[in-house]
Design a protein around this motif. Structure first.
Motif, mmCIF file in Angstrom:
data_model
loop_
_atom_site.group_PDB
_atom_site.id
_atom_site.type_symbol
_atom_site.label_atom_id
_atom_site.label_comp_id
_atom_site.label_asym_id
_atom_site.label_seq_id
_atom_site.Cartn_x
_atom_site.Cartn_y
_atom_site.Cartn_z
ATOM 1 N N TYR A 117 24.480 41.213 39.062
ATOM 2 C CA TYR A 117 23.666 41.146 37.853
ATOM 3 C C TYR A 117 22.288 41.755 38.076
ATOM 4 O O TYR A 117 21.757 41.780 39.192
ATOM 5 N N ASP A 118 21.723 42.247 36.986
ATOM 6 C CA ASP A 118 20.408 42.880 36.992
ATOM 7 C C ASP A 118 19.412 41.950 36.309
ATOM 8 O O ASP A 118 19.499 41.740 35.092
ATOM 9 N N PRO A 119 18.448 41.367 37.055
ATOM 10 C CA PRO A 119 17.494 40.438 36.457
ATOM 11 C C PRO A 119 16.529 41.107 35.471
ATOM 12 O O PRO A 119 15.955 40.418 34.624
ATOM 13 N N VAL A 120 16.346 42.428 35.585
ATOM 14 C CA VAL A 120 15.406 43.126 34.703
ATOM 15 C C VAL A 120 16.074 43.479 33.373
ATOM 16 O O VAL A 120 15.580 43.148 32.293
ATOM 17 N N LYS A 121 17.219 44.147 33.441
ATOM 18 C CA LYS A 121 17.939 44.536 32.231
ATOM 19 C C LYS A 121 18.793 43.407 31.665
ATOM 20 O O LYS A 121 19.314 43.516 30.562
ATOM 21 N N LYS A 122 18.960 42.343 32.444
ATOM 22 C CA LYS A 122 19.634 41.129 32.007
ATOM 23 C C LYS A 122 21.077 41.373 31.548
ATOM 24 O O LYS A 122 21.456 41.108 30.416
ATOM 25 N N TYR A 123 21.844 41.886 32.479
ATOM 26 C CA TYR A 123 23.272 42.025 32.264
ATOM 27 C C TYR A 123 23.981 41.822 33.590
ATOM 28 O O TYR A 123 23.366 41.871 34.668
ATOM 29 N N SER A 124 25.289 41.579 33.539
ATOM 30 C CA SER A 124 26.052 41.358 34.764
ATOM 31 C C SER A 124 27.423 41.989 34.671
ATOM 32 O O SER A 124 27.970 42.182 33.577
ATOM 33 N N LEU A 125 27.983 42.303 35.833
ATOM 34 C CA LEU A 125 29.345 42.795 35.980
ATOM 35 C C LEU A 125 30.085 41.836 36.904
ATOM 36 O O LEU A 125 29.630 41.564 38.013
ATOM 37 N N ARG A 126 31.201 41.338 36.444
ATOM 38 C CA ARG A 126 32.029 40.447 37.248
ATOM 39 C C ARG A 126 33.392 41.091 37.438
ATOM 40 O O ARG A 126 34.121 41.352 36.479
ATOM 41 N N SER A 127 33.742 41.427 38.692
ATOM 42 C CA SER A 127 35.034 42.047 38.997
ATOM 43 C C SER A 127 35.784 41.166 39.988
ATOM 44 O O SER A 127 35.191 40.556 40.876
ATOM 45 N N GLU A 128 37.117 41.137 39.838
ATOM 46 C CA GLU A 128 37.907 40.178 40.598
ATOM 47 C C GLU A 128 39.333 40.679 40.778
ATOM 48 O O GLU A 128 39.921 41.240 39.855
ATOM 49 N N ILE A 129 39.868 40.495 41.976
ATOM 50 C CA ILE A 129 41.283 40.760 42.210
ATOM 51 C C ILE A 129 41.989 39.418 42.434
ATOM 52 O O ILE A 129 41.423 38.480 43.001
ATOM 53 N N VAL A 130 43.248 39.340 41.953
ATOM 54 C CA VAL A 130 44.056 38.133 42.052
ATOM 55 C C VAL A 130 45.377 38.499 42.702
ATOM 56 O O VAL A 130 46.009 39.487 42.314
ATOM 57 N N PHE A 131 45.809 37.726 43.679
ATOM 58 C CA PHE A 131 47.101 37.997 44.311
ATOM 59 C C PHE A 131 47.748 36.684 44.732
ATOM 60 O O PHE A 131 47.098 35.802 45.287
ATOM 61 N N GLY A 132 49.037 36.537 44.384
ATOM 62 C CA GLY A 132 49.724 35.308 44.702
ATOM 63 C C GLY A 132 51.156 35.323 44.232
ATOM 64 O O GLY A 132 51.780 36.385 44.124
ATOM 65 N N VAL A 133 51.711 34.132 43.931
ATOM 66 C CA VAL A 133 53.121 34.014 43.553
ATOM 67 C C VAL A 133 53.255 33.100 42.343
ATOM 68 O O VAL A 133 52.456 32.197 42.108
ATOM 69 N N LEU A 134 54.318 33.354 41.603
ATOM 70 C CA LEU A 134 54.708 32.549 40.453
ATOM 71 C C LEU A 134 56.059 31.921 40.745
ATOM 72 O O LEU A 134 56.876 32.515 41.440
ATOM 73 N N GLY A 135 56.311 30.726 40.216
ATOM 74 C CA GLY A 135 57.627 30.114 40.357
ATOM 75 C C GLY A 135 57.686 29.071 41.456
ATOM 76 O O GLY A 135 56.653 28.536 41.876
ATOM 77 N N PRO A 136 58.895 28.743 41.966
ATOM 78 C CA PRO A 136 59.048 27.689 42.976
ATOM 79 C C PRO A 136 58.183 27.894 44.216
ATOM 80 O O PRO A 136 57.755 26.904 44.838
ATOM 81 N N TRP A 137 57.911 29.147 44.595
ATOM 82 C CA TRP A 137 57.063 29.397 45.760
ATOM 83 C C TRP A 137 55.653 28.846 45.586
ATOM 84 O O TRP A 137 54.938 28.644 46.566
#
Length: 334
Positions: free
Chosen positions: A122-142
Motif C-alpha cells: 500500500y501507498d500511504p501518500v496516494k492511499k491505495y493498496s494492492l493485495r495479491s495472493e496465490i492459493v494451492f491445496g486440495v478439495l474433497g476427502p483429502w
C-alpha cells in the motif's frame, strides 16, 4: 452444550478487519468463520459452515526474489509491503447433517484444505493498496473436513455429521486472487470509506467482488502514513465497521464439485439427481466492531449473504480474527 458456547465466545472476542500497517513485523493471525456465531442468536450448521485458518504475517528486510517478484506487484517504490503465509480448512454442509441420505435440493458436502501466500502493498501518500495472493491445496476427502467436523462435534457433544459419504471428489486447487482498494472519503481522522474490487481465477473460484468498506471510531489511518509515529498515533483503537458487497461467480469448486467431478462415477450420479444450482450473483453485508491495543487486535464481524445455491435461502456467518505480535515493532516499510 453447543448453545452455551456462543455467549462465552462473544464475551471474550469482538470485532474484525483491522488494517495491517508499518508495524506488521512478525504477527500471528488466527481466523475463524462459523455459522453458529451469530449476534442475533440464530446460529446454524449448514451451507458455509466453518473456516479455520492460522497465518504468519511479516515484513522482509531484504528485497523479494523468485515468485514474490513475479506474481506480487507493489504499489510503487515507496510502498509498504506486508507478506503472509496461512493454512486454512473450510467445510460446506447441507442443513440436515444428522441424515445419511443425499439431499438434492441442498448443498453438497464439501471440504477444502489449502495454503495461501500473499502480499499486501500500500501507498500511504496516494492511499491505495494492492493485495495479491496465490492459493494451492486440495478439495474433497483429502481435505480431512469429515474427520475435523466429526471430531469437533464429538468434543462438544453435538450431533455427528452422517452424510460425508456424499461429498465432492478429490481435486487440486490452484487460484490467483487480486484486490485493489482506494480511499474515497475521510472524516476528521475518525471515519473512512474505502472502495475495492477483487478478482479471482483458478480451479477453486473464478469471479469478482466489488465492495465498499466504511468504519468510524478511534482509528489509525487505514493506509498508514509516511511517518510511522503518525501512522500508529493511537495505541488504543475501537471502531464500528460495515462492508456492503456484490459478487459475481463463474465457477466455484466447493459448490460444483471440482475439476475432476466428471471422472467420479459416484459423484456423477449425485450430480444427476441434484436439483439445486449455484447462483451466479449474490449480495452481502458485513458489519462488526474492532478493538486494537498496540499491535494486538481482536475483531468480530457478522457476514450475511444471499443464497449461494438456489432454494437454500440467505446465510450468515460470524468471523473472529485475532492478530498477535511475535516480535518487536519495526519502522521498516519495504
Amino acid at each position: 452444550m453447543k448453545k452455551l458456547l456462543l455467549p462465552v465466545i462473544l464475551c471474550i472476542t469482538v470485532a474484525t478487519h483491522a488494517q495491517i500497517t508499518q508495524n506488521a513485523a512478525q504477527l500471528l493471525r488466527l481466523y475463524e468463520d462459523d455459522d453458529f456465531f451469530n449476534v442475533w442468536g440464530r446460529g446454524t450448521d449448514k451451507g458455509y459452515s466453518n473456516g479455520s485458518s492460522i497465518g504468519y504475517v511479516y515484513m522482509k528486510k531484504k528485497p523479494s526474489v523468485f515468485i514474490d517478484n513475479w506474481l506480487f506487484p507493489k504499489a510503487g517504490k515507496d510502498a509498504v509491503n506486508v507478506f503472509d503465509w496461512a493454512l486454512m480448512q473450510i467445510m460446506i454442509t447441507p442443513n440436515q447433517i444428522a441424515d445419511t441420505s443425499f439431499h438434492p435440493e441442498d448443498y453438497y458436502y464439501a471440504g477444502a484444505l489449502f495454503a495461501t501466500h500473499g502480499l499486501t502493498s500500500y501507498d500511504p501518500v496516494k492511499k491505495y493498496s494492492l493485495r495479491s495472493e496465490i492459493v494451492f491445496g486440495v478439495l474433497g476427502p483429502w481435505s480431512l473436513a469429515k474427520e475435523t467436523q466429526t471430531l469437533f462435534h464429538h468434543i462438544i457433544n453435538y450431533q455427528p455429521p452422517e452424510g460425508w459419504e456424499h461429498q465432492v471428489p478429490n481435486s487440486p486447487l490452484l487460484n490467483y486472487n487480486f484486490t485493489y482498494e482506494r480511499m474515497v472519503w475521510e472524516y476528521r481522522r475518525s471515519g473512512e470509506v474505502v472502495a475495492g474490487v477483487t478478482g479471482r481465477a483458478g480451479t477453486m473460484i473464478t469471479g469478482f467482488t466489488a465492495q465498499v468498506y466504511a468504519r468510524y471510531g478511534l482509528i489509525n489511518p487505514y493506509f498508514g502514513d509516511t511517518n510511522v509515529q503518525r501512522a500508529m498515533r493511537r495505541k488504543f483503537q475501537l471502531y464500528l465497521m460495515v462492508r456492503p458487497q456484490f459478487t459475481a461467480v463463474a465457477y466455484n469448486a466447493l459448490l460444483q464439485g471440482g475439476i475432476f467431478r466428471s471422472r467420479d462415477t459416484n459423484f456423477e450420479e449425485l450430480e444427476g439427481k441434484h436439483t439445486s444450482h449455484m447462483r451466479r450473483f449474490s449480495i452481502g453485508l458485513d458489519y462488526g466492531i474492532g478493538i486494537g491495543i498496540g499491535r494486538t487486535s481482536i475483531c468480530y464481524t457478522q457476514q450475511t449473504r444471499t443464497a449461494w445455491m438456489s432454494g437454500t435461502g440467505k446465510h450468515s456467518v460470524g468471523n473472529i480474527t485475532l492478530l498477535i505480535p511475535l516480535s518487536p515493532s519495526t519502522n521498516s516499510s519495504r
